[in-house]
Every structure is written in C-alpha cells, then in structure tokens.
Design a protein around this motif. Structure first.
Motif, short mmCIF file in Angstrom:
data_model
loop_
_atom_site.label_atom_id
_atom_site.label_comp_id
_atom_site.label_asym_id
_atom_site.label_seq_id
_atom_site.Cartn_x
_atom_site.Cartn_y
_atom_site.Cartn_z
N HIS A 46 0.82 -1.22 0.00
CA HIS A 46 0.00 0.00 0.00
C HIS A 46 0.85 1.27 0.00
O HIS A 46 0.32 2.37 0.11
CB HIS A 46 -0.95 0.00 1.20
CG HIS A 46 -1.95 -1.10 1.14
ND1 HIS A 46 -3.01 -1.09 0.26
CD2 HIS A 46 -2.03 -2.27 1.81
CE1 HIS A 46 -3.72 -2.20 0.42
NE2 HIS A 46 -3.13 -2.93 1.34
N ASN A 89 -8.21 -6.84 -2.02
CA ASN A 89 -7.99 -5.45 -2.42
C ASN A 89 -8.00 -5.36 -3.94
O ASN A 89 -7.17 -5.97 -4.61
CB ASN A 89 -6.65 -4.97 -1.85
CG ASN A 89 -6.39 -3.52 -2.16
OD1 ASN A 89 -6.34 -3.11 -3.31
ND2 ASN A 89 -6.22 -2.73 -1.12
N ARG A 128 -5.32 -7.38 -6.33
CA ARG A 128 -5.73 -8.77 -6.53
C ARG A 128 -5.18 -9.45 -7.76
O ARG A 128 -5.14 -10.67 -7.82
CB ARG A 128 -7.25 -8.90 -6.47
CG ARG A 128 -8.00 -8.41 -7.67
CD ARG A 128 -9.48 -8.79 -7.62
NE ARG A 128 -10.06 -8.46 -6.35
CZ ARG A 128 -11.06 -7.60 -6.17
NH1 ARG A 128 -11.61 -7.03 -7.21
NH2 ARG A 128 -11.51 -7.34 -4.98
#
Length: 165
Positions: A64, A102, A106
C-alpha cells in the motif's frame, strides 16, 4: 554482496525510474531464508529485483506504499508476491486473503510457501486466492532449482497484468 537492480528514475514502466527487471516481493520472517532466496535467485535465474519484508504488517505497508515504503521508486509494485505460510502478525493464508480482497492488488500473483504440503492448508490457501502453493525446499541446491523453475514460469512464461498507476 547484494546487487541492486539497474533503474532509470520513475515507477511507471517505460518512464525514467522504472526497474528494468520484474520485482518479486518475498514475505518471510526468517532473515536467513530471505538471504538464501536472494542468493538462489542470483545463482540460477535471469535478473529480477528481489524485495523482502519480515511480517504481514510490513507486507501490507509495502503493497500500500505506506511508511518506509512510500516511494514507488524504492518500493516498486511487485510482479509476484511470495508469502511464507508462517508469516507473523497475520499468518500466510490470511495475508493472501487480505491481498486478494484489495481491488488494486488482486491481480498480482501470490505464491504461498509451506513447510510441508497439507491438503487442508493448500485448500485454504487456494480458497483465499493463492495462485500456487509450494513446499519450502530443504537444501540450497533444491532452492536454486526451484527458483529457476519458479522465475522461468512466473516472470518469463506467464503473461502478468500491467500495473495500473
């Protein structure tokens, strides 16, 4: 000595800064195992940029781009994620499930590495979204052989989706 990947200077492929080789992100709590994987990749495969984290928290931060992994040049989006099943703070199967849930992540292929293949654990990993479950090699020679096959398939033969930036 660890070789650093050659880079130009942007996180977008084809632009300045993008790694010239695919990035593999390894999530393994064992520092010795991470070094062995790095050495095995250098020993027997084509070039790839190996990045490593030690637990599920670091894995999420890297994926992230948070904390120390904010800079996309220093933390490029991986073409492949390899997760040890015994990952601290979350567990490998749960880490796979979180990644695959996510939408932005993915499509990244995920390999779960287990000490021994247990059919129930393998089923749980595939249900969570793992693309492959493999047993961790016992010897360095077996690890080198696995890395050759592994990277030949995932980084050369398979057609992976391009990152949407």
């Amino acid at each position: 000595m660890t070789r650093r990947p050659r880079t130009v200077s942007s996180p977008v492929p084809g632009r300045v800064g993008a790694p010239l080789v695919p990035t593999v992100l390894l999530a393994d709590p064992d520092a010795t195992a991470r070094e062995m994987v790095r050495d095995a990749l250098l020993e027997g495969t084509g070039p790839c940029d190996l990045r490593a984290v030690a637990d599920a928290t670091e894995l999420a931060e890297y994926l992230h781009r948070r904390g120390t992994f904010e800079d996309p040049v220093l933390s490029p989006r991986p073409a492949l994620v390899v997760i040890d099943a015994e990952l601290p703070t979350q567990g490998g199967v749960d880490a796979v499930r979180a990644l695959k849930s996510n939408a932005a992540l993915r499509r990244i292929p995920v390999v779960l590495v287990v000490r021994r293949v247990d059919p129930a654990e393998a089923a749980a990993a595939y249900d969570a979204g793992a693309n492959t479950v493999i047993a961790k090699p016992v010897t360095f020679l077996a690890l080198v052989k696995l890395m050759k096959v592994f990277t030949a398939y995932w980084l050369d033969a398979a057609r992976l989706p391009q990152e949407a930036v």
